[in-house]
Design an enzyme around this catalytic site. Structure first.
Site, short mmCIF file in Angstrom:
data_model
loop_
_atom_site.label_atom_id
_atom_site.label_comp_id
_atom_site.label_asym_id
_atom_site.label_seq_id
_atom_site.Cartn_x
_atom_site.Cartn_y
_atom_site.Cartn_z
N CYS A 96 0.84 -1.23 0.07
CA CYS A 96 0.11 0.25 0.00
C CYS A 96 0.90 1.20 -0.01
O CYS A 96 1.49 1.46 -0.92
CB CYS A 96 -1.06 0.03 1.28
SG CYS A 96 -2.30 1.23 1.03
N LYS A 140 -12.03 8.15 -1.31
CA LYS A 140 -11.20 6.77 -0.73
C LYS A 140 -11.55 5.73 -1.59
O LYS A 140 -12.53 5.50 -1.98
CB LYS A 140 -11.43 6.51 0.49
CG LYS A 140 -10.59 5.49 1.02
CD LYS A 140 -11.10 5.66 2.72
CE LYS A 140 -9.91 4.57 3.53
NZ LYS A 140 -10.37 4.58 5.07
N SER A 183 -7.71 0.12 0.60
CA SER A 183 -8.10 1.35 1.42
C SER A 183 -7.05 2.24 1.39
O SER A 183 -6.17 2.32 2.30
CB SER A 183 -8.25 0.74 2.98
OG SER A 183 -8.55 1.64 3.93
N HIS A 210 -4.26 -4.65 -0.03
CA HIS A 210 -3.88 -5.44 1.37
C HIS A 210 -4.45 -7.06 1.31
O HIS A 210 -5.26 -7.16 1.92
CB HIS A 210 -4.54 -4.52 2.46
CG HIS A 210 -4.11 -3.23 2.84
ND1 HIS A 210 -2.92 -3.07 3.52
CD2 HIS A 210 -4.39 -1.85 2.42
CE1 HIS A 210 -2.57 -1.72 3.60
NE2 HIS A 210 -3.52 -0.91 2.97
N GLU A 240 -3.10 -8.97 2.93
CA GLU A 240 -2.85 -9.40 4.39
C GLU A 240 -4.07 -9.03 5.32
O GLU A 240 -4.46 -9.64 6.35
CB GLU A 240 -1.77 -8.70 5.11
CG GLU A 240 -1.73 -7.33 5.52
CD GLU A 240 -1.67 -6.12 4.48
OE1 GLU A 240 -1.69 -5.20 4.85
OE2 GLU A 240 -1.80 -6.60 3.19
N ARG A 288 -15.34 3.18 12.37
CA ARG A 288 -14.27 4.12 12.98
C ARG A 288 -14.70 5.46 12.34
O ARG A 288 -14.93 6.21 13.06
CB ARG A 288 -12.94 3.72 12.97
CG ARG A 288 -11.94 4.64 13.48
CD ARG A 288 -10.56 4.29 13.00
NE ARG A 288 -10.52 4.67 11.51
CZ ARG A 288 -9.62 4.27 10.90
NH1 ARG A 288 -8.68 3.59 11.25
NH2 ARG A 288 -9.64 4.67 9.43
#
Length: 325
Positions: free
Chosen positions: A142, A163, A192, A235, A237, A249
């Protein structure tokens, strides 16, 4: 792991063309075995969560991997206890005389800043320069991928209008590449991020190869031709709940955020997320570790003598760990 075949078996050429490791009997008898040495530079705020996600993928390989955790000396973490950092992490300068088969540079939530404005940019540049002579293969993730592309190749990042957030479809550019061998033609990756890389500049640089890309995300897996540098803009992972946690969040903090694409069942945040990328994540990391295992020398300090195509000079016993001649 590679397959061990009889000397001169015709299938060896076909398998090598498909980027499958096959070692003839004579080479197999000469091989020596040691654990893969890996260092992880963890730039993420929640270090325990990130290290767990990465170690989970590494553990899927049958190979033994010895892990060291590195942290930036010029930046104080606010989201991980000092006790954890002191116990498990070491500053970059303690690694200067170490050599590693492979390294991971994680992402970091500093996309809104120009690279030079990041408070640890100078130290990160020193680490990336050190890795060129002390690490055989580096995987950047990323923001880490954007930082690596900028430092090594001058490829800039660009701000997105909103985003890039969700699970996105990507297609392979090469069915038989080492890193994506075994992938389906289409695969999913979580993203992200608020920035993207300059795709035009990337395509002009003939030192870099795009292995995987998406219509919305652009290039997803990028490598140098010798796999010494690997850049993953998404990502792999991430755990199944990671995007959900980020979404709620930001929602609770009043930040502008949309429901992550192609993630919740029926795009309903009240429903469970759907895990779509695990098999390809496992494959990517297994393929990478297998590749590194085959091509790095047994005497790890000899990494600095490895030729660009991956073969190494003979060691003191007259042979290399690499099977490619």
């Amino acid at each position: 792991m590679p397959i061990n075949i009889q000397n001169g078996l015709p299938a060896k050429t076909i398998l090598e063309n498909e980027k499958i490791f096959a070692i003839e009997d004579d080479s197999a008898r000469k091989q020596r075995v040691r654990p893969i040495q890996m260092v992880i530079l963890n730039l993420m705020p929640k270090k325990i969560e990130t290290e767990t996600q990465i170690l989970r993928l590494i553990s899927k390989s049958p190979l033994q991997v010895s892990i060291d955790l590195m942290k930036i000396d010029s930046h104080k973490s606010k989201n991980t206890s000092e006790e954890h950092l002191v116990k498990f992490y070491k500053d970059y300068h303690t690694f200067l005389n170490n050599y590693y088969d492979c390294m991971i540079v994680t992402g970091a939530p500093v996309e809104h800043l120009e690279f030079e404005e990041v408070d640890y940019w100078k130290e990160l540049c020193e680490i990336m320069e050190w890795s060129k002579t002390h690490v055989y293969s580096v995987m950047h993730i990323c923001w880490g991928a954007q930082a690596g592309l900028y430092y090594h190749y001058g490829i800039k990042k660009q701000m997105l209008s909103e985003k890039m957030f969700g699970i996105f479809t990507h297609h392979l550019e090469d069915e038989y590449d080492f890193l994506t061998n075994g992938f389906d033609e289409y695969h999913f990756t979580p993203h992200s991020r608020h920035t993207k890389i300059d795709e035009e500049a990337l395509l002009k640089d003939k030192r870099l190869v795009v292995l995987s890309k998406g219509e919305k995300t652009g290039s997803n897996i990028i490598v140098t031709k010798d796999y010494r540098q690997i850049f993953v803009t998404g990502h792999f992972e991430y755990g199944v709940e990671t995007l959900s946690q980020e979404y709620f969040r930001d929602l609770n903090e009043g930040k502008p955020i949309h429901i992550p694409e192609n993630y919740f069942l029926n795009d309903d945040p009240e429903q469970k997320p759907i895990l779509k990328w695990r098999s390809h994540a496992n494959l990517l990391y297994r393929n990478w570790l297998n590749y590194v295992y085959q091509l790095t020398p047994y005497v790890i300090e000899n990494i600095q003598n490895v030729d660009p195509i991956g073969t190494s000079k003979k060691d003191e016993h007259g042979y290399s760990k690499a099977f490619i001649k």
